[in-house]
Design a protein around this motif. Structure first.
Motif, PDB file in Angstrom:
ATOM      1  N   SER A 173       0.838  -1.198   0.000  1.00  0.00           N
ATOM      2  CA  SER A 173       0.000   0.000   0.000  1.00  0.00           C
ATOM      3  C   SER A 173       0.873   1.247   0.000  1.00  0.00           C
ATOM      4  O   SER A 173       2.043   1.225   0.401  1.00  0.00           O
ATOM      5  N   VAL A 174       0.282   2.342  -0.464  1.00  0.00           N
ATOM      6  CA  VAL A 174       0.960   3.636  -0.478  1.00  0.00           C
ATOM      7  C   VAL A 174       0.878   4.206   0.939  1.00  0.00           C
ATOM      8  O   VAL A 174      -0.158   4.725   1.360  1.00  0.00           O
ATOM      9  N   GLY A 175       1.986   4.073   1.672  1.00  0.00           N
ATOM     10  CA  GLY A 175       1.937   4.407   3.086  1.00  0.00           C
ATOM     11  C   GLY A 175       0.977   3.481   3.805  1.00  0.00           C
ATOM     12  O   GLY A 175       0.659   2.386   3.337  1.00  0.00           O
ATOM     13  N   LYS A 176       0.494   3.917   4.948  1.00  0.00           N
ATOM     14  CA  LYS A 176      -0.459   3.108   5.715  1.00  0.00           C
ATOM     15  C   LYS A 176      -1.886   3.514   5.347  1.00  0.00           C
ATOM     16  O   LYS A 176      -2.662   3.960   6.190  1.00  0.00           O
ATOM     17  N   THR A 177      -2.187   3.353   4.058  1.00  0.00           N
ATOM     18  CA  THR A 177      -3.503   3.733   3.541  1.00  0.00           C
ATOM     19  C   THR A 177      -4.142   2.546   2.837  1.00  0.00           C
ATOM     20  O   THR A 177      -3.542   1.483   2.693  1.00  0.00           O
ATOM     21  N   GLU A 297       4.220   0.152   2.041  1.00  0.00           N
ATOM     22  CA  GLU A 297       3.880  -0.555   3.276  1.00  0.00           C
ATOM     23  C   GLU A 297       2.993  -1.749   2.949  1.00  0.00           C
ATOM     24  O   GLU A 297       2.479  -1.867   1.830  1.00  0.00           O
ATOM     25  N   ARG A 298       2.786  -2.647   3.938  1.00  0.00           N
ATOM     26  CA  ARG A 298       1.847  -3.765   3.767  1.00  0.00           C
ATOM     27  C   ARG A 298       0.634  -3.511   4.648  1.00  0.00           C
ATOM     28  O   ARG A 298       0.679  -3.724   5.855  1.00  0.00           O
ATOM     29  N   GLN A 299      -0.459  -3.046   4.052  1.00  0.00           N
ATOM     30  CA  GLN A 299      -1.621  -2.641   4.824  1.00  0.00           C
ATOM     31  C   GLN A 299      -2.924  -3.128   4.194  1.00  0.00           C
ATOM     32  O   GLN A 299      -3.997  -2.690   4.566  1.00  0.00           O
ATOM     33  N   ILE A 300      -2.830  -4.064   3.247  1.00  0.00           N
ATOM     34  CA  ILE A 300      -3.993  -4.424   2.438  1.00  0.00           C
ATOM     35  C   ILE A 300      -4.156  -5.943   2.345  1.00  0.00           C
ATOM     36  O   ILE A 300      -3.176  -6.680   2.229  1.00  0.00           O
ATOM     37  N   PHE A 301      -5.397  -6.383   2.367  1.00  0.00           N
ATOM     38  CA  PHE A 301      -5.785  -7.737   1.978  1.00  0.00           C
ATOM     39  C   PHE A 301      -6.577  -7.652   0.674  1.00  0.00           C
ATOM     40  O   PHE A 301      -7.149  -6.611   0.349  1.00  0.00           O
TER      41      PHE A 301
END
Length: 399
Positions: A173-177, A297-301
């Motif tokens: 993800s683009v930043g923690k978004t 970042e890794r913030q997505i499923f």
């Protein structure tokens, strides 16, 4: 302007024989045969992989400014390889509208490209070489033959700019978004202090140009990697040598797992960058936009179900679940897809490309969900009617 013109005409130079990331060796050999018969290109065998597959260089241009690019250092990262095939088709076509563009490239720069560095890994569809080595952690010791060839090649041509072309996990993800990273950039560090050498500054200007071109088209979809120095990585290794290294990576683009839209952007970004180098317009580029890109970042499923049922029989326990696509290479060259239940619990800091409220849903046939379980089918019901069918999402892949 040049980038947008290239995008507008991309369909005219898309190499149609490659339509997916995992293409056959026969198609690749046929393309190389055509490139070798074209007088605009010179083909040179640099050596062989561990299993004896040729590692070849394609050169275009006779200019004094040397540019290097390589793709598929990791065998299962082929988006840029497809884009390079598009670029070779573009350069070989007789289109009057682009004559001046191509003439400037041919006379002012020499572009040296290794379009498929890890052919053994490409055959297996694995990140590592046939020896099981991650080549991008082999720059110092050069344990595998492919790493030795790459290092020797770079030192031989001494590029002013170089492009290390990769894919990364499509769920960054683009930043923690909640925004999925489509393309990530990095002007790598060349030493442990992160010194802004002339080489690194050149790379940052090209990265800034790429971000500037992309941002109106892909708002909130461009990121940069953290720039901690990694001496074993070829990007950092090349930057330390003064080779103006730009890391360009394809991330994800929704359900387009074959990354055809990202392939298009890659081809046009690289052609625009090559022309900027040839005409030296890169020199006036700023770096402000690049420096202010959010980090990857890794913030997505793929799918996030809030308050999903974890078991079938009363009392029913609930928690958030995150499901991700699992891709497997088959012997016949095709890809197979399943789903892995990556995590269970309080996933409130995370986002889903698809988000579902599971509060009123119930398991249909599964007795209990299992973390890290692999699922081809999963049904959730509401009032005895199917409300969620996991297989229907499998059908969306590449549709």
């Amino acid at each position: 302007m040049m980038f947008h013109l290239l995008l507008d005409q991309y369909e005219s130079f898309q190499e149609k024989r490659i339509s997916c990331r995992r293409f056959s060796e026969k198609i690749w050999h046929d393309l190389f045969q055509e490139w070798s018969e074209n007088t605009l290109f010179s083909i040179r065998k640099l050596g062989e992989t561990f299993e004896g597959r040729a590692i070849q260089e394609v050169r275009f241009g006779v200019g004094p400014i040397h540019i290097a690019a390589w793709s598929q250092m990791h065998g299962d990262e082929a988006t840029a390889t497809m884009a390079l095939a598009d670029i070779f088709l573009f350069l070989s076509q007789n289109e009057e509208d682009w004559d001046q563009f191509k003439k400037e490239l041919h006379q002012k720069v020499s572009i040296f490209i290794i379009p498929q560095l890890n052919a053994d890994g490409a055959k297996r569809w694995t990140r590592e070489t046939a020896l099981g080595i991650d080549m991008n952690r082999d720059a110092l010791t050069q344990n595998c033959p492919e790493a030795k060839i790459l290092a020797r090649w770079l030192d031989e041509i001494k590029p002013i700019f170089s492009f290390n072309l990769h894919d990364h996990n499509r769920l960054y993800s683009v930043g923690k978004t909640r925004h999925q990273t489509h393309i990530a950039l990095l002007a790598t560090a060349g030493d442990e202090h992160g010194t802004w050498t002339a080489s690194r500054l050149r790379a940052a200007k090209i990265a800034n140009r790429m971000a500037r071109q992309l941002q109106p088209l892909l708002p909130d979809k461009i990121a940069k990697w953290p720039d901690e120095f990694e001496a074993r990585a070829f990007g950092d290794f090349a930057q330390g040598k003064g080779y103006g290294l730009v890391l360009l990576e394809s991330g994800g683009a929704g359900w387009d797992l074959e990354k055809q839209i990202l392939r298009k952007y890659h081809a046009c970004l690289l052609l625009d960058a090559f022309h900027s180098i040839a005409t030296e317009t890169w020199r006036t580029e700023e770096t402000h936009l690049y420096h202010h890109l959010p980090t990857n970042e890794r913030q997505i499923f793929d799918i996030l179900i809030k308050n999903a049922p974890l078991n079938q029989d009363a009392p029913i326990y609930r928690a958030d679940i995150g499901l991700n696509i699992q891709e497997s290479a088959k012997e016949d060259g095709s890809m197979e897809y399943a789903w892995v239940l990556e995590d269970i619990g309080d996933l409130s800091p995370w986002y889903g490309l698809t988000e579902i409220d599971g509060e009123a849903l119930h398991l249909h046939s599964e007795k209990m969900l299992k973390k890290e379980g692999v699922y081809h089918q999963l049904l959730l019901t509401k009032n005895n009617q199917v409300a969620f069918d996991l297989h229907s999402y499998t059908l969306k892949i590449n549709s």
